[in-house]
Design a protein around this motif. Sequence first.
Motif, PDB file in Angstrom:
ATOM      1  N   SER A 100       0.724  -1.159  -0.022  1.00  0.00           N
ATOM      2  CA  SER A 100       0.109  -0.045  -0.004  1.00  0.00           C
ATOM      3  C   SER A 100       0.876   1.176   0.116  1.00  0.00           C
ATOM      4  CB  SER A 100      -1.100   0.168   1.225  1.00  0.00           C
ATOM      5  OG  SER A 100      -0.296   0.004   2.341  1.00  0.00           O
ATOM      6  N   GLU A 101       2.036   1.298   0.710  1.00  0.00           N
ATOM      7  CA  GLU A 101       2.771   2.621   0.835  1.00  0.00           C
ATOM      8  C   GLU A 101       4.356   2.211   0.410  1.00  0.00           C
ATOM      9  OE1 GLU A 101       2.553   4.180   4.703  1.00  0.00           O
ATOM     10  OE2 GLU A 101       0.328   4.126   4.685  1.00  0.00           O
ATOM     11  N   THR A 102       4.696   1.123   0.402  1.00  0.00           N
ATOM     12  CA  THR A 102       6.115   0.828  -0.020  1.00  0.00           C
ATOM     13  C   THR A 102       6.293  -0.170  -1.452  1.00  0.00           C
ATOM     14  OG1 THR A 102       6.401  -1.067   1.483  1.00  0.00           O
ATOM     15  CG2 THR A 102       6.905   1.149   2.322  1.00  0.00           C
ATOM     16  N   THR A 103       7.510  -0.326  -1.599  1.00  0.00           N
ATOM     17  CA  THR A 103       7.780  -1.526  -2.717  1.00  0.00           C
ATOM     18  C   THR A 103       8.915  -2.082  -2.155  1.00  0.00           C
ATOM     19  OG1 THR A 103       6.959  -0.043  -4.577  1.00  0.00           O
ATOM     20  CG2 THR A 103       8.427  -1.731  -5.122  1.00  0.00           C
ATOM     21  N   ALA A 104       8.889  -3.543  -2.139  1.00  0.00           N
ATOM     22  CA  ALA A 104      10.022  -4.371  -1.598  1.00  0.00           C
ATOM     23  C   ALA A 104      10.845  -4.654  -2.945  1.00  0.00           C
ATOM     24  CB  ALA A 104       9.451  -5.712  -0.866  1.00  0.00           C
ATOM     25  N   HIS A 105      12.120  -4.678  -2.675  1.00  0.00           N
ATOM     26  CA  HIS A 105      13.043  -5.023  -3.848  1.00  0.00           C
ATOM     27  C   HIS A 105      13.838  -5.893  -3.367  1.00  0.00           C
ATOM     28  CE1 HIS A 105      12.100  -1.113  -6.118  1.00  0.00           C
ATOM     29  NE2 HIS A 105      11.870  -0.673  -4.992  1.00  0.00           N
ATOM     30  N   VAL A 106      14.115  -7.267  -4.134  1.00  0.00           N
ATOM     31  CA  VAL A 106      15.233  -8.156  -3.866  1.00  0.00           C
ATOM     32  C   VAL A 106      16.622  -7.660  -4.356  1.00  0.00           C
ATOM     33  CG1 VAL A 106      15.653 -10.513  -3.822  1.00  0.00           C
ATOM     34  CG2 VAL A 106      13.122  -9.847  -3.510  1.00  0.00           C
ATOM     35  N   LEU A 107      17.404  -7.818  -3.534  1.00  0.00           N
ATOM     36  CA  LEU A 107      18.700  -7.217  -4.031  1.00  0.00           C
ATOM     37  C   LEU A 107      19.838  -8.267  -3.662  1.00  0.00           C
ATOM     38  CD1 LEU A 107      18.619  -3.495  -3.544  1.00  0.00           C
ATOM     39  CD2 LEU A 107      18.359  -4.436  -5.822  1.00  0.00           C
ATOM     40  N   PRO A 108      21.078  -8.371  -4.023  1.00  0.00           N
ATOM     41  CA  PRO A 108      22.169  -9.032  -3.600  1.00  0.00           C
ATOM     42  C   PRO A 108      22.742  -8.676  -2.316  1.00  0.00           C
ATOM     43  CG  PRO A 108      22.339  -8.216  -5.958  1.00  0.00           C
ATOM     44  CD  PRO A 108      21.446  -7.581  -5.435  1.00  0.00           C
ATOM     45  N   LEU A 109      23.112  -9.522  -1.353  1.00  0.00           N
ATOM     46  CA  LEU A 109      23.902  -8.741  -0.263  1.00  0.00           C
ATOM     47  C   LEU A 109      25.030  -8.011  -0.754  1.00  0.00           C
ATOM     48  CD1 LEU A 109      24.343 -11.829   1.991  1.00  0.00           C
ATOM     49  CD2 LEU A 109      22.970  -9.918   2.392  1.00  0.00           C
ATOM     50  N   GLY A 110      25.547  -8.110  -1.549  1.00  0.00           N
ATOM     51  CA  GLY A 110      26.606  -7.218  -2.064  1.00  0.00           C
ATOM     52  C   GLY A 110      28.171  -8.087  -2.397  1.00  0.00           C
ATOM     53  N   ALA A 111      28.893  -8.163  -1.385  1.00  0.00           N
ATOM     54  CA  ALA A 111      30.143  -8.887  -1.676  1.00  0.00           C
ATOM     55  C   ALA A 111      30.105  -9.908  -0.763  1.00  0.00           C
ATOM     56  CB  ALA A 111      31.283  -8.096  -1.766  1.00  0.00           C
ATOM     57  N   LEU A 112      30.418 -11.059  -1.216  1.00  0.00           N
ATOM     58  CA  LEU A 112      30.445 -12.324  -0.517  1.00  0.00           C
ATOM     59  C   LEU A 112      31.844 -12.757  -0.271  1.00  0.00           C
ATOM     60  CD1 LEU A 112      27.678 -14.450  -1.845  1.00  0.00           C
ATOM     61  CD2 LEU A 112      27.456 -13.077   0.168  1.00  0.00           C
ATOM     62  N   PHE A 113      32.400 -13.294   0.765  1.00  0.00           N
ATOM     63  CA  PHE A 113      33.577 -13.861   1.064  1.00  0.00           C
ATOM     64  C   PHE A 113      33.368 -15.447   1.424  1.00  0.00           C
ATOM     65  CE2 PHE A 113      37.531 -14.260   3.997  1.00  0.00           C
ATOM     66  CZ  PHE A 113      38.474 -14.930   2.722  1.00  0.00           C
ATOM     67  N   HIS A 114      33.754 -16.090   0.445  1.00  0.00           N
ATOM     68  CA  HIS A 114      33.664 -17.721   0.498  1.00  0.00           C
ATOM     69  C   HIS A 114      34.950 -18.178   1.146  1.00  0.00           C
ATOM     70  CE1 HIS A 114      30.144 -17.603  -2.188  1.00  0.00           C
ATOM     71  NE2 HIS A 114      30.992 -16.623  -2.814  1.00  0.00           N
ATOM     72  N   ILE A 115      34.784 -18.645   2.153  1.00  0.00           N
ATOM     73  CA  ILE A 115      36.120 -19.720   2.729  1.00  0.00           C
ATOM     74  C   ILE A 115      35.668 -20.896   2.333  1.00  0.00           C
ATOM     75  CG2 ILE A 115      37.340 -20.623   4.725  1.00  0.00           C
ATOM     76  CD1 ILE A 115      36.426 -17.802   6.131  1.00  0.00           C
ATOM     77  N   ALA A 116      36.227 -21.562   1.120  1.00  0.00           N
ATOM     78  CA  ALA A 116      35.698 -22.669   0.423  1.00  0.00           C
ATOM     79  C   ALA A 116      36.035 -23.710   1.047  1.00  0.00           C
ATOM     80  CB  ALA A 116      35.983 -22.465  -1.009  1.00  0.00           C
ATOM     81  N   PRO A 117      35.570 -25.098   0.686  1.00  0.00           N
ATOM     82  CA  PRO A 117      35.738 -26.232   1.291  1.00  0.00           C
ATOM     83  C   PRO A 117      36.852 -27.110   0.531  1.00  0.00           C
ATOM     84  CG  PRO A 117      33.657 -26.490   0.437  1.00  0.00           C
ATOM     85  CD  PRO A 117      34.347 -25.156   0.299  1.00  0.00           C
ATOM     86  N   GLY A 118      37.413 -27.934   1.112  1.00  0.00           N
ATOM     87  CA  GLY A 118      38.180 -28.799   0.130  1.00  0.00           C
ATOM     88  C   GLY A 118      37.989 -30.346   0.076  1.00  0.00           C
ATOM     89  N   ASN A 119      36.774 -30.695   0.614  1.00  0.00           N
ATOM     90  CA  ASN A 119      36.510 -32.113   0.762  1.00  0.00           C
ATOM     91  C   ASN A 119      35.944 -32.864  -0.321  1.00  0.00           C
ATOM     92  OD1 ASN A 119      34.148 -30.506   1.180  1.00  0.00           O
ATOM     93  ND2 ASN A 119      33.112 -32.255   2.452  1.00  0.00           N
ATOM     94  N   MET A 120      35.548 -31.955  -1.449  1.00  0.00           N
ATOM     95  CA  MET A 120      34.960 -32.479  -2.642  1.00  0.00           C
ATOM     96  C   MET A 120      35.400 -31.498  -3.846  1.00  0.00           C
ATOM     97  SD  MET A 120      31.123 -33.097  -3.622  1.00  0.00           S
ATOM     98  CE  MET A 120      30.549 -33.693  -5.246  1.00  0.00           C
ATOM     99  N   PRO A 121      35.977 -32.014  -4.843  1.00  0.00           N
ATOM    100  CA  PRO A 121      36.302 -31.258  -6.014  1.00  0.00           C
ATOM    101  C   PRO A 121      35.110 -30.532  -6.771  1.00  0.00           C
ATOM    102  CG  PRO A 121      37.313 -33.520  -6.221  1.00  0.00           C
ATOM    103  CD  PRO A 121      36.229 -33.581  -4.817  1.00  0.00           C
ATOM    104  N   GLY A 122      35.411 -29.099  -7.082  1.00  0.00           N
ATOM    105  CA  GLY A 122      34.543 -28.469  -7.325  1.00  0.00           C
ATOM    106  C   GLY A 122      33.466 -27.583  -6.613  1.00  0.00           C
ATOM    107  N   LEU A 123      33.668 -27.981  -5.299  1.00  0.00           N
ATOM    108  CA  LEU A 123      32.585 -27.174  -4.276  1.00  0.00           C
ATOM    109  C   LEU A 123      32.948 -25.718  -4.092  1.00  0.00           C
ATOM    110  CD1 LEU A 123      31.904 -29.287  -1.211  1.00  0.00           C
ATOM    111  CD2 LEU A 123      30.338 -28.166  -2.769  1.00  0.00           C
TER     112      LEU A 123
END
Length: 420
Positions: A100-123
């Motif tokens: 009624s009074e606002t509009t909701a926008h879905v946006l990215p968080l921005g920047a992600l820092f992934h501390i990636a796993p090593g237990n499966m190739p490609g993860l």
Amino acid sequence: MIFANGKLLPDSERKTVIQGLEQQINATRIGPSLHPETVIAAVDALGKRLAGGEFHSLLAQFLPAGVSLEELLPLLRREAIEAKLAAELGPDPFGHKSFSETTAHVLPLGALFHIAPGNMPGLPVYTVLEGLLTGNINLVKLPRSDKGLSLAAFRLLVEQEPRLAPYIYAFDLPSGEEVDITFLASLADGLVTWGGEGAIRAARRLAPAGAKLIEWGHRLSFAYVSGYRDKDQELSALASHIVETNQRLCSSCQVIFLDTEHREEGETFCQTFLPYLEKAAARRPGLAPGAQATLSGHTALLERIVEGTAEKETLFRGKGCSLIFRPDRELELSPMEGNVLVKLLPQGELLPTLRRQKGRLQTAGLLCSPEKREALIALLSRAGVTRITRAGTMSAAFPGEAHDGEYPLRRYVRIVDAEF
């Protein structure tokens, strides 16, 4: 090596790249948004090239013996990615919702820092793809075991679609490089960590105030046997799963629980299942099949002798594998490498037993007669299990599935309410 600005660069340029990252991230965020279609088209095209065998020689340089990415091919198709977006973020993922009074926008968080796993190739590549689908800039700390696979994949992805270049930065950073790691974390709106309790504690210390901490911690998985639909096929499939994953994935079978309270039935199961496990172990690739499994089993046995618990269990030793029949009913990590724990767990004690591992449960490989399956799925679900499969598909990837009971893409976006 590092990956930045769409190029593979020597590690000697890491400091220079990191020093300019904040400015580059801000410039990217000010510019046009990354549309999901840009990512989908690039991944679908690469998936088709991979399915056609174009990268087999390249993959052979990086993948361990016996490891294949073939099961991931269905997830790289346009249809699967579009279905994932629709399931996790709705049919119009980045559309506006008017109130009624606002509009909701879905946006990215921005920047992600992934501390990636090593237990499966490609993860590491997979977690970055999820970040890209939600329009985020992705900074990645690669695992020590990656050996260049992810860097090669990022290069191919950007060659396929150059517009992705400012959204991917990957660093082969040792954990001891605390200054650089802390700086990368300081640039993040969300910190994505995969790993055990130690890794998660470290990530919590790294996460800057106000940043969203997204934890994909270690989980425990098991098989539950309460009869069979096709005994020979199911036991063979379970044995293959155990050996092929080396029990090193969160979805790998650590314990085989039997729906009985009679010890003799447990011993009979071990005697029956051991030949299936030996047959699977004999197919293990490498120069010395089963050598690692034997070493792991002997090491675990020595530890239990020191702890004084070995005399309470029965060891069924096979060639390159073993079954360890224990009297307790707890879900725990196995010695791995083809050394599997077997325990009794009647249905009446299933829920209270598994609840003691709440928050750490993942996959249950369910073996039972067809008429029992619906009721047992309901019981396992209430106990906190987030994924229930058949015997041989505990670690299979299925289009549309959640991750540890959550849809990850929802954690990588934010809602902005605006009044016009």
